[in-house]
Design an enzyme around this catalytic site. Structure first.
Site, PDB file in Angstrom:
ATOM      1  N   SER A   7      -1.114   1.095   8.727  1.00 14.34           N
ATOM      2  CA  SER A   7      -1.566   0.530   7.458  1.00 14.34           C
ATOM      3  C   SER A   7      -2.613  -0.547   7.716  1.00 14.34           C
ATOM      4  CB  SER A   7      -0.394  -0.069   6.689  1.00 14.34           C
ATOM      5  OG  SER A   7      -0.906  -0.847   5.629  1.00 14.34           O
ATOM      6  N   HIS A  32      -3.465   4.515   6.580  1.00  8.89           N
ATOM      7  CA  HIS A  32      -2.850   4.238   5.280  1.00  8.89           C
ATOM      8  C   HIS A  32      -3.604   3.066   4.642  1.00  8.89           C
ATOM      9  CE1 HIS A  32       0.614   4.142   2.499  1.00  8.89           C
ATOM     10  NE2 HIS A  32       0.509   2.818   2.557  1.00  8.89           N
ATOM     11  N   ASP A  34      -3.823   0.513   1.488  1.00 11.64           N
ATOM     12  CA  ASP A  34      -3.039  -0.078   0.401  1.00 11.64           C
ATOM     13  C   ASP A  34      -3.940  -0.759  -0.611  1.00 11.64           C
ATOM     14  OD1 ASP A  34      -0.251   0.376   1.162  1.00 11.64           O
ATOM     15  OD2 ASP A  34      -0.749  -0.819   2.926  1.00 11.64           O
ATOM     16  N   MET A  36      -4.163  -2.731  -4.027  1.00  8.35           N
ATOM     17  CA  MET A  36      -3.291  -3.523  -4.926  1.00  8.35           C
ATOM     18  C   MET A  36      -4.145  -4.233  -5.967  1.00  8.35           C
ATOM     19  SD  MET A  36      -0.667  -5.204  -2.206  1.00  8.35           S
ATOM     20  CE  MET A  36      -0.100  -4.295  -0.757  1.00  8.35           C
ATOM     21  N   HIS A  65      -2.858   4.621  -0.915  1.00 13.36           N
ATOM     22  CA  HIS A  65      -1.650   4.241  -1.650  1.00 13.36           C
ATOM     23  C   HIS A  65      -2.061   3.280  -2.765  1.00 13.36           C
ATOM     24  CE1 HIS A  65       2.482   1.953  -1.321  1.00 13.36           C
ATOM     25  NE2 HIS A  65       2.329   2.558  -2.485  1.00 13.36           N
ATOM     26  N   MET A  67      -1.395   0.941  -5.587  1.00 15.06           N
ATOM     27  CA  MET A  67      -0.407   0.090  -6.262  1.00 15.06           C
ATOM     28  C   MET A  67      -1.135  -0.572  -7.426  1.00 15.06           C
ATOM     29  SD  MET A  67       1.440  -1.241  -2.828  1.00 15.06           S
ATOM     30  CE  MET A  67       0.103  -0.599  -1.844  1.00 15.06           C
ATOM     31  N   MET A 136       9.293   4.029  -0.906  1.00 13.59           N
ATOM     32  CA  MET A 136       9.040   2.675  -0.381  1.00 13.59           C
ATOM     33  C   MET A 136      10.317   2.125   0.255  1.00 13.59           C
ATOM     34  SD  MET A 136       5.896   1.946  -0.868  1.00 13.59           S
ATOM     35  CE  MET A 136       5.924   0.230  -0.358  1.00 13.59           C
ATOM     36  N   GLY A 143       2.609  -6.765   3.321  1.00 12.99           N
ATOM     37  CA  GLY A 143       3.016  -6.273   4.638  1.00 12.99           C
ATOM     38  C   GLY A 143       3.963  -7.276   5.276  1.00 12.99           C
ATOM     39  N   ASP A 174       7.437   3.726   3.879  1.00 13.08           N
ATOM     40  CA  ASP A 174       6.428   2.671   3.981  1.00 13.08           C
ATOM     41  C   ASP A 174       7.074   1.309   3.802  1.00 13.08           C
ATOM     42  OD1 ASP A 174       4.131   1.123   3.832  1.00 13.08           O
ATOM     43  OD2 ASP A 174       3.471   1.929   1.897  1.00 13.08           O
ATOM     44  N   GLY A 196       2.336  -0.990   9.477  1.00 11.39           N
ATOM     45  CA  GLY A 196       1.217  -1.931   9.480  1.00 11.39           C
ATOM     46  C   GLY A 196       1.345  -2.922  10.607  1.00 11.39           C
TER      47      GLY A 196
END
Ligand code: DX5
Ligand code: ZN
Length: 223
Positions: A7, A32, A34, A36, A65, A67, A136, A143, A174, A196
């Site tokens: 990640s 990966h 992330d 957000m 991913h 979020m 999740m 992280g 994850d 990560g």
């Protein structure tokens, strides 16, 4: 097939090109990413512009991913940025099935994630329509948290559910995963493993990825 997905959230953002190539050289095939929004989760990371920049540095498989609330507003932008699979949160969509169809309309792979408090059975009506499910193992947002072991019961239940129906679904986990606990995830039935901090914060990412793969091989799915 087992994949380890480093990640990027745990990377040094001042030198993303070398950080990405470091994990590719260490044997990763996935990256990966992330995203957000500061609304669905209490943190803000990066968006499609950054993904489109790093797309030029690597051929790694981009596991995006999202979020973000109402992700249907942004799917086209992540497609154009170079995603290979887009994961949306069940909790963030008014109509998860229509978002899956939207992602597929771009000939893009689609996945649905559930947070720790969401029951796994919300995924059952979706399993024939998605390319991957993400369970999740921490609260999404940051992280470096510790894995919540109870979430692995959902992995086991989902693997059992799909196996009994002959569905070959990728199940990703994850949050808080390292070489010491990856075996719990794979024996529960997960096959795509996000990590990560364990990888990016290590001085020897190759050794970490190798130990993770070894521990995974020693802990196959136990129905
Ligand atoms: C958390 C993110 C995770 C996180 C994993 O919301 O979805 O992907 O970066 O990081 P570690 O492995 O450090 O828990
Ligand atoms: Zn993630």
């Amino acid at each position: 097939m087992l994949y380890i997905a480093p990640s990027l959230l745990a990377a040094d953002f001042s030198c993303l090109d070398s950080e990405i190539n470091k994990v590719a050289d260490a044997g990763a095939k996935y990256l990966h990413l992330d995203v957000m929004d500061g609304a669905f989760v209490p943190n803000i990371t990066f968006g499609p512009e950054l993904i489109s920049c790093i797309r030029k540095c690597t051929d790694l498989y981009f596991d995006v991913h999202l979020m973000i609330k109402r992700p249907e507003r942004y799917i086209d932008r992540f497609v154009k940025a170079g995603a290979d699979i887009i994961t949306v949160h069940y909790e963030a969509c008014e109509n998860p099935m229509s978002v899956i169809h939207l992602i597929h309309s771009y000939e893009m792979k689609a996945a649905v994630a559930i947070s720790p408090n969401t029951p796994v059975d919300v995924l059952y009506p979706l399993v024939n329509h998605i390319d991957m499910a993400l369970i999740m193992t921490v609260e999404p947002g940051f992280g470096g948290q510790s894995l919540i072991p109870e979430c692995l019961d959902k992995v086991q239940a989902l693997r059992k559910y799909v196996s009994e129906r002959g569905i070959d679904l990728d199940i990703e986990v994850d949050g808080g995963i390292n070489a010491d606990n990856i075996g719990l995830c794979t024996s529960a039935g997960a096959n795509i493993i996000v990590a990560g901090s364990a990888i990016f914060k290590s001085k020897k990412p190759r050794n970490v990825i190798m130990s993770m793969k070894e521990a995974a091989a020693n802990n196959p799915f136990k129905p």
